[in-house]
Motif scaffolding. Structure first.
Motif, PDB file in Angstrom:
ATOM      1  N   UNK A 179      24.330  48.984  38.930  1.00 21.02           N
ATOM      2  CA  UNK A 179      24.261  47.647  38.628  1.00 21.02           C
ATOM      3  C   UNK A 179      23.535  47.031  39.877  1.00 21.02           C
ATOM      4  N   UNK A 180      22.964  45.761  39.732  1.00 17.70           N
ATOM      5  CA  UNK A 180      22.482  45.366  41.127  1.00 17.70           C
ATOM      6  C   UNK A 180      23.752  44.614  41.879  1.00 17.70           C
ATOM      7  N   UNK A 181      24.919  44.169  41.269  1.00 16.78           N
ATOM      8  CA  UNK A 181      25.925  43.566  42.216  1.00 16.78           C
ATOM      9  C   UNK A 181      27.064  44.302  41.528  1.00 16.78           C
ATOM     10  N   UNK A 182      27.990  45.029  42.061  1.00 22.15           N
ATOM     11  CA  UNK A 182      29.206  45.562  41.720  1.00 22.15           C
ATOM     12  C   UNK A 182      30.444  45.339  42.462  1.00 22.15           C
ATOM     13  N   UNK A 183      31.408  44.733  41.497  1.00 23.73           N
ATOM     14  CA  UNK A 183      32.644  44.226  42.160  1.00 23.73           C
ATOM     15  C   UNK A 183      33.640  45.334  41.625  1.00 23.73           C
TER      16      UNK A 183
END
Lengths: 361, 473
Positions: free
Chosen positions: B61-65
């Motif tokens: 993903x572009x941002x992963x939490x």
């Protein structure tokens, strides 16, 4: 134990299997090999008159799982020449079944071959196109000779063989529709009878005989063989165009196209199955359709009328319409037997067509 | 309809840790969805508490939490990232439940985040037993009749309207205490009294028993132009009563005629439309009476499910990928078929082989557990095998379990060959992981048996004898 059986195509390709179903005295059965990809509905396929002269290879391996019942017959008897399967089930597992599929085949005199590598055969037919050939428990050279002699469906008129010889009626309400039986399926008659008073007439009916019934509309059924061979039928349809609203299915569609001046052509291996995506160009909706045709309308030849439906897999014309002539037709099987019910709305479209008042009339 | 240009960033919720009932199939679907959405040019924000899945690899993903899948945490992330949309249908039940909780708190509405894939109302209709029952009644489909009772007379009144056999399930009990099936009123009265006593709130669910019926699943997809397709049809080898996740299943359906199958297909689409799943994949489950073909809707999952992963692998139709594309506005005819690349995804796969799934249990690793199968899923994994016929795929699946077995041990070669027929039947009454190995339909039923049918249908073979070669049957 089953007797060994040999399957030979006209190009000399040989497959091995075991004899099943009816065992003809000659030990050999000829026909044109085609394949059907439907996962269910083998009995409807076997009894579809459009398969006259053909040997049906089922690509799904287990055939006969749910037995056979008179409820699923599309005609009084199977008209196909033979059946090729991978695994013929000996036991039927379904409450509707009244007999095993094999006893159904024996009772109707249909020869079969089981244990065949149907995947290899199908791949061969996809490359080479539908091929004539033969199979049976006769000696190898006898089967090979029969395969060489076997002919395809090109130029063949099987309609006369499968059509009804006498007129019959179905349905109690609605407009009066004359259905011309070129090899009509029971489900088609049933779908019409739910909406119309239907008179089913022999394929050989003349324009005078048809118009004498005072029909509100004429329905052209499915049927076997090469549409180009049906010159008389095409002329009858051409004489009806513009005089009475027309709805055609499968062979009926091809005859209507020919009547409108178009040509038909043979597809390499045809469309035989229950999963063909067709787009209704008027609505953009996709319907999953049952199909069974080796011939199709040649696109550049259609000058009168428009293409209404196309096959999304290969772009083949699946439906045409000529609103000024008040007629339309589809190449696939909206009645579905077997197959999905997505396109049954077309029978409703025929109802609407008959209800539309003609300007100036 | 092309892709939606009004959306720029999309949040995908993963399924969290791997637990029994929700395993790596959701990492598979979630990862595919992320990849597809990135390919389409969307900014993908992923939340998943499981650091051990490829889904949380930085490239997915572009941002992963990697944060707890908790309403407060996800609300914070939504506030910080302000995505245009939230896609909850690819992360299993966890993602669906979390989204529903967010919706109840009004979070997506407050932040202007659109829930795509399945609308919250659709999820609610599918998940809430009473709403689902009413929705099915709207479209004229039958579900197993049932009602709650608080005393024996009330229970009898409900039972009388339903008809025998009846299953009694006490509310809020552990381990199935007080559950039973009654075939007549005398037994029913006794079982109802026992059930009421077993329930801490003196409540029992009186439901029509469909134990022993055939169980089917259809994996269906719908796009926003209302095109519907069946991706895969599945027949459960174990009859109703055993959780689908614990059942041996076969694709495609083996024992339905085309007439029955097409009617079921029509019903599945009607369910999808009524529940309101606008785009994506769903799973609709049916029970069919083997004696007369009567068909009931059991449930529907408005999301990519465990069966979707199986269906994707069985047919080559990538449900998760396509569901993600449908969620952002494409229609099925606009998406190319992954296998042919030349034809569209708006078709129904047909196969010339048979696929068998066998669950893998690990009761030996769970001290205190009883190896008995029921309505709660207990398997920890599954194997899938493809064969040119049912016997071949079944044998390959058994071998793939890697339990030291080369295939089905049947007949005289079986380690159960020495068991008496009474003993075999006794063991077949209870659904256990071992039961599938007891195939021997030629075993005569013991004379003492009063109701042999539920037991014969509990066996693998009588139903599927049509596809078993004589060597096995």
């Amino acid at each position: 134990m089953r007797a060994p059986s040999i399957l030979t195509l006209s190009d000399g390709t040989v497959f091995e299997g075991e004899a099943a179903g009816f065992l003809p005295d000659a030990g050999v059965t000829q026909g044109e090999f085609v394949f059907n990809t439907a996962l269910s509905g083998y009995q409807e396929v076997l009894t579809d008159p459009s398969y006259a002269g053909q040997i049906i290879t089922f690509t799904y391996p287990h055939i006969g799982n749910y037995g056979a019942t008179a409820l699923d017959d599309e005609a009084v008897r199977p008209w196909c020449s033979g059946v090729v399967v991978r695994d013929l089930s000996e036991v039927a597992s379904n409450w509707r079944s009244t007999e095993a599929l094999e006893s159904f085949l024996v009772r109707h005199g249909v020869a079969a071959i089981t244990g065949v590598d149907t995947r290899a055969l199908t791949r061969h037919l996809r490359r080479a196109g539908a091929l004539p050939g033969a199979f049976g428990h006769a000696p190898r050279h006898v089967v090979a000779a029969a395969a060489r002699d076997a002919r395809g469906t090109d130029g063949m008129d099987y309609v006369t063989t499968v059509s009804t010889t006498s007129t019959y009626t179905r349905g109690e309400r609605g407009a009066h529709v004359v259905a011309l039986d070129y090899g009509i399926k029971a489900t088609m008659v049933e779908q019409l009878a739910q909406r119309f008073r239907v008179s089913v007439l022999p394929a050989s009916s003349t324009k005078a005989e048809i118009m004498a019934m005072a029909p509100d509309g004429v329905f052209l059924s499915n049927g076997p063989g090469d549409p180009a061979a049906l010159v008389t039928a095409t002329n009858v349809v051409a004489s009806l165009v513009g005089e009475v609203p027309i709805f055609g299915i499968c062979l009926g569609h091809q005859l209507l196209a020919q009547a409108l001046g178009a040509r038909t052509m043979k597809l390499p291996f045809g469309h035989h199955g229950s999963n063909h995506p067709v787009m209704d160009l008027a609505t953009g909706r996709v319907e999953i359709t049952a199909q069974n045709h080796n011939y199709a309308v040649a696109p550049e030849s259609l000058t009168r009328g428009v293409v209404s439906h196309v096959n999304l897999n290969d772009g083949v014309i699946e439906g045409i319409a000529s609103p000024v002539d008040r007629c339309f037709s589809v190449q696939y099987h909206p009645e579905a037997g077997p197959g999905p019910h997505d396109a049954r709305y077309l029978f409703g479209r025929f109802v609407e067509l008959l209800e539309t008042k003609v300007e100036g009339a | 309809m092309p892709r939606r240009d009004d959306l720029h960033s999309i949040m995908v919720i993963g399924s969290g840790p791997i637990v029994i009932g929700q395993a790596c199939e959701f990492d598979y679907s979630g990862t595919q969805a992320c990849q597809v959405l990135r390919q389409e040019g969307y900014r993908v924000i992923l939340v998943n508490s499981n650091p051990a899945t490829i889904m949380t690899d930085p490239v997915t993903a572009d941002v992963t939490y990697v944060e707890p899948l908790d309403v407060d945490v996800v609300t914070d992330i939504l506030e910080r990232e302000r995505p245009d949309a939230l896609l909850p249908t690819l992360g299993g039940q966890t993602a669906l439940n979390l989204t529903m909780e967010l919706v109840r708190r009004g979070v997506p509405e407050r932040l202007g985040v659109e829930v795509i894939g399945a609308r919250p109302e659709a999820i609610e209709t599918a998940e809430n037993r009473e709403l689902f029952k009413a929705a099915m009644a709207d479209i004229g489909l039958a579900v197993p009749e049932s009602g709650f009772a608080h005393d024996v007379e009330g229970a009898v009144a409900i039972a009388t309207t339903i008809g025998w056999p009846i299953i009694i399930r006490p509310s809020y009990i552990l381990g199935g205490a007080g559950t039973g099936i009654a075939h007549d009123e005398a037994t029913f009265r006794r079982l109802a009294a026992e059930g009421l006593a077993a329930s801490p709130i003196h409540e029992i669910l009186v439901e029509r028993s469909i134990a022993g019926w055939k169980e089917y699943e259809l994996e269906v997809m719908r796009d926003r132009a209302d095109n519907c397709v069946v991706v895969c049809s599945i027949e459960n080898v174990d009859p109703m009563g055993v959780h689908t996740g614990d059942s041996i299943t076969v694709a495609p359906i083996q024992t339905l005629s085309d007439v029955e199958y097409q009617a079921m297909r029509d019903d599945a689409f009607a369910v999808l439309r009524r529940v309101g799943v606008e785009t994506g994949g769903s799973n609709v489950q049916f029970a069919v009476n083997p004696d007369n073909g009567e068909r009931l809707v059991i449930e529907m999952n408005p999301r990519v499910s465990r069966s979707s992963a199986l269906a994707s692998k069985a047919t080559g139709f990538p449900i998760a990928k396509i569901a993600a594309r449908l969620a952002v506005g494409y229609t099925l005819d606009e998406i190319p078929n992954d296998i042919t690349r030349a034809t569209p995804a708006s078709f129904e796969p047909v196969i010339d082989y048979v696929v068998t799934k066998i669950p893998r249990w690990a009761f030996e690793k769970l001290p205190g557990s009883t190896p008995e199968l029921g309505t709660r899923m207990q398997s920890v994994g599954e194997v899938m095998a493809i064969g040119r016929n049912f016997a071949e795929s079944l044998q390959k699946a058994v071998r793939s379990l890697e339990q030291g077995r080369d295939g089905f041990a049947v007949g005289d070669a079986s380690e159960f060959a020495e068991l008496s027929s009474d003993e075999l039947w006794r063991r077949c009454v209870v659904a256990t992981p071992e039961r599938r190995l007891l195939i021997r339909p030629s075993t005569p039923a013991p004379r003492s048996l009063k109701r042999p049918r539920p037991i014969t249908t509990a066996l693998l073979s009588p139903r599927l004898r049509c596809v078993l070669p004589r060597a096995i049957a």
